[in-house]
Design an enzyme around this catalytic site. Structure first.
Site, PDB file in Angstrom:
ATOM      1  N   LYS A  99       0.553  -1.214  -0.121  1.00 58.91           N
ATOM      2  CA  LYS A  99      -0.360   0.213  -0.121  1.00 58.91           C
ATOM      3  C   LYS A  99       0.277   1.288   0.200  1.00 58.91           C
ATOM      4  CE  LYS A  99      -3.626  -0.730   3.250  1.00 58.91           C
ATOM      5  NZ  LYS A  99      -4.320  -0.753   4.008  1.00 58.91           N
ATOM      6  N   LYS A 111       2.946  -4.121  10.836  1.00 62.70           N
ATOM      7  CA  LYS A 111       1.161  -4.219  11.308  1.00 62.70           C
ATOM      8  C   LYS A 111       1.540  -4.634  12.973  1.00 62.70           C
ATOM      9  CE  LYS A 111      -3.542  -3.934   9.899  1.00 62.70           C
ATOM     10  NZ  LYS A 111      -3.688  -2.606   9.229  1.00 62.70           N
ATOM     11  N   THR A 195      -9.589   7.402   5.865  1.00 61.93           N
ATOM     12  CA  THR A 195      -9.914   5.912   4.762  1.00 61.93           C
ATOM     13  C   THR A 195     -11.129   6.370   4.286  1.00 61.93           C
ATOM     14  OG1 THR A 195      -8.750   5.235   6.674  1.00 61.93           O
ATOM     15  CG2 THR A 195      -9.294   3.425   5.355  1.00 61.93           C
ATOM     16  N   SER A 363      -1.531   9.669   7.808  1.00 63.55           N
ATOM     17  CA  SER A 363      -1.120   9.426   8.392  1.00 63.55           C
ATOM     18  C   SER A 363       0.513   9.866   8.560  1.00 63.55           C
ATOM     19  CB  SER A 363      -0.675   8.278   8.641  1.00 63.55           C
ATOM     20  OG  SER A 363      -1.790   6.929   9.420  1.00 63.55           O
TER      21      SER A 363
HETATM   22  N1  GLU Z   1      -4.874   0.549   9.719  1.00 66.02           N
HETATM   23  C1  GLU Z   1      -4.470   1.638   8.112  1.00 66.02           C
HETATM   24  C2  GLU Z   1      -4.205   0.290   7.356  1.00 66.02           C
HETATM   25  O1  GLU Z   1      -4.938  -0.844   7.168  1.00 66.02           O
HETATM   26  C3  GLU Z   1      -3.803   2.467   8.569  1.00 66.02           C
HETATM   27  C4  GLU Z   1      -1.869   2.471   8.709  1.00 66.02           C
HETATM   28  C5  GLU Z   1      -1.197   4.111   8.831  1.00 66.02           C
HETATM   29  O2  GLU Z   1      -1.889   5.268   8.942  1.00 66.02           O
HETATM   30  O3  GLU Z   1      -0.323   3.700   9.213  1.00 66.02           O
HETATM   31  O4  GLU Z   1      -4.143   0.959   6.420  1.00 66.02           O
END
Ligand code: GLU
Length: 437
Positions: A99, A111, A195, A363
């Site tokens: 991503k 993660k 998001t 972020s």
């Molecule tokens: N948990 C979100 C994702 O899966 C955001 C991750 C982030 O902001 O680092 O993309």
């Protein structure tokens, strides 16, 4: 949370890696890059003892996986969920690597997760658990090492506790260690809705290709948490007909569409999803049909948005999907064996590593603002997000047209090209062989 179909893959990480093989054929990168991505850089499991309000100790299990950091510090959320396990966290970290590359952000992927049902804990227990987890992983994270953020069932308040705990441990105020914080603690304006907003921007780009009129376009949303609510709100304001929504307990369906601000107000007031219409603080119940999460996925709508957990569409139900467009706001809602079935049935999929990338993009903006100590207006944040989403949507779309491949494969091709270029810049077998005397 939603009930997954029965034939979900045993190892989510191995299943997720299958996307790479298909994309590799078009990415024109060295095979070594592929080999590197098959193995997460660091995976840790920690035990987290927490003193409960009753006085007893309960020990929770937590994980943090840094999948790859070739392009920058690890980046990715922390989820609190009873079903978290190491394979899931590895898959989620791998998706973050891809991503961040698709969005051209200077980050790798990471993660974390804790095996816990946060709904069973009091606020004080939750605070102790969050702080204790940071004590356990403090040596593995940092603003230039690995930067956590919110994910399923975690929120800005939890990020604030975690940042505070990290700052206490290091004895330095370090807002850039975690993103998705509350605004007064260094959070970014626009991060909470990012998001959903990113997914909305993708739908608007796709709308240009389809020539849709929002007023006659129907949408079903599975999952009514942070991202599901934000995308519902933006689509509703644009005139789209949101005809079904669901949460972990089930869903509601109404052919004429729902008034989304009322649903959000009622859900936040009562913690229950109810078909209501609210005006001047007064909410009245509306006629609506109750449906299960599975029924929602199979509705005859124009756009289906899974916004909850992974593997809700598998080979068991892919054939029953009637929506023409599927926008993956959750991470990994479609298992890899379901993808060819959807393709065969002409379901256009805007994949997770693009559709839900608005969160990590803002972020990144938050991290930049924390590092610079200089904060942007909400308009600036949203405008920069729009530019990023548009650019990368078109980069993915163009690759899909050039190679005649679906958007998911094209997104992985783009990610592989960018990660592959960074790995090649560090030297490959060919480079080192050329150096031999
Ligand atoms: N948990 C979100 C994702 O899966 C955001 C991750 C982030 O902001 O680092 O993309």
């Amino acid at each position: 949370m939603t009930t997954a179909a029965t034939d979900t893959p045993d190892d989510l990480f191995q299943d997720a890696l299958k996307n790479l093989d298909e994309a590799f054929a078009y990415a024109e990168i060295h095979p070594e890059a592929l080999e590197r991505l098959r193995h997460p850089r660091t995976s840790i499991e920690v035990s987290i003892p927490v003193r409960m309000d009753s006085g007893e100790i309960r020990v929770f299990t937590g994980y943090r996986v840094r999948h790859d950091d070739t392009r920058g510090p690890g980046k990715g959320g922390i989820r609190f969920h009873p079903k978290v396990d190491i394979a899931e966290v590895k898959a989620l970290a791998f998706w973050m690597t891809c991503k961040c590359a698709v969005m051209s952000l200077p980050f790798g992927g990471a993660k974390g997760g804790i095996e816990v049902d946060p709904k069973e804990l009091s606020k004080l227990e939750l605070e102790r658990l969050s702080r204790r987890f940071i004590q356990r992983i403090a040596d593995f994270i940092g603003p230039d090492v690995d930067v956590p953020a919110p994910d399923v069932y975690t929120n800005p308040m939890i990020m604030g506790w975690m940042m505070d705990e990290y700052s206490k441990i290091t004895r330095h105020h370090t807002p850039a260690v975690i993103t998705g914080k509350p605004i007064p603690l260094g959070g970014s304006l626009g991060r909470n809705e990012a998001t959903g907003r990113g997914a909305y921007f993708c739908i608007k780009e796709h709308e240009l290709h389809r020539g849709w009129d929002p007023k006659t376009t129907t949408v079903a949303i599975q999952g009514f948490g942070n991202a599901g609510q934000a995308v519902a709100q933006l689509l509703h304001a644009d005139g789209y007909q949101i005809v079904a929504v669901s949460d972990s307990k089930g869903g509601i369906h109404r052919k004429e569409g729902f008034h989304i601000p009322s649903l959000i107000q009622a859900k936040n007031d009562s913690h229950r999803l109810q078909a209501v219409y609210c005006q001047n603080g007064l909410c009245t119940l509306m006629e609506a049909q109750s449906i299960s999460n599975q029924e929602l996925l199979e509705l005859d709508v124009d756009i289906l948005i899974p916004a909850a957990l992974e593997n809700v569409i598998t080979s068991a139900n892919a054939d029953k999907i009637k929506a023409r467009t599927l926008v993956e706001v959750a991470n990994g809602p479609v298992s890899t064996d379901a993808s060819p079935i959807l393709r065969e049935n002409d379901v256009y999929v805007i994949p997770d590593i693009l559709a839900n990338a608005g969160g990590v993009t803002v972020s990144y903006f938050e991290w930049v603002q924390n590092k610079a100590g200089f904060y942007w207006t909400e308009e600036e944040v949203n405008q920069r997000l729009l530019e990023k989403m548009r650019t990368e949507f078109h980069n993915v779309y163009d690759l899909s047209q050039i190679h005649d491949i679906d958007m998911r494969t094209a997104a992985y091709v783009l990610a592989l090209k960018r990660i592959g270029a960074a790995l090649t810049a560090q030297g490959t077998k060919d480079y080192f062989e050329a150096q031999q005397p």
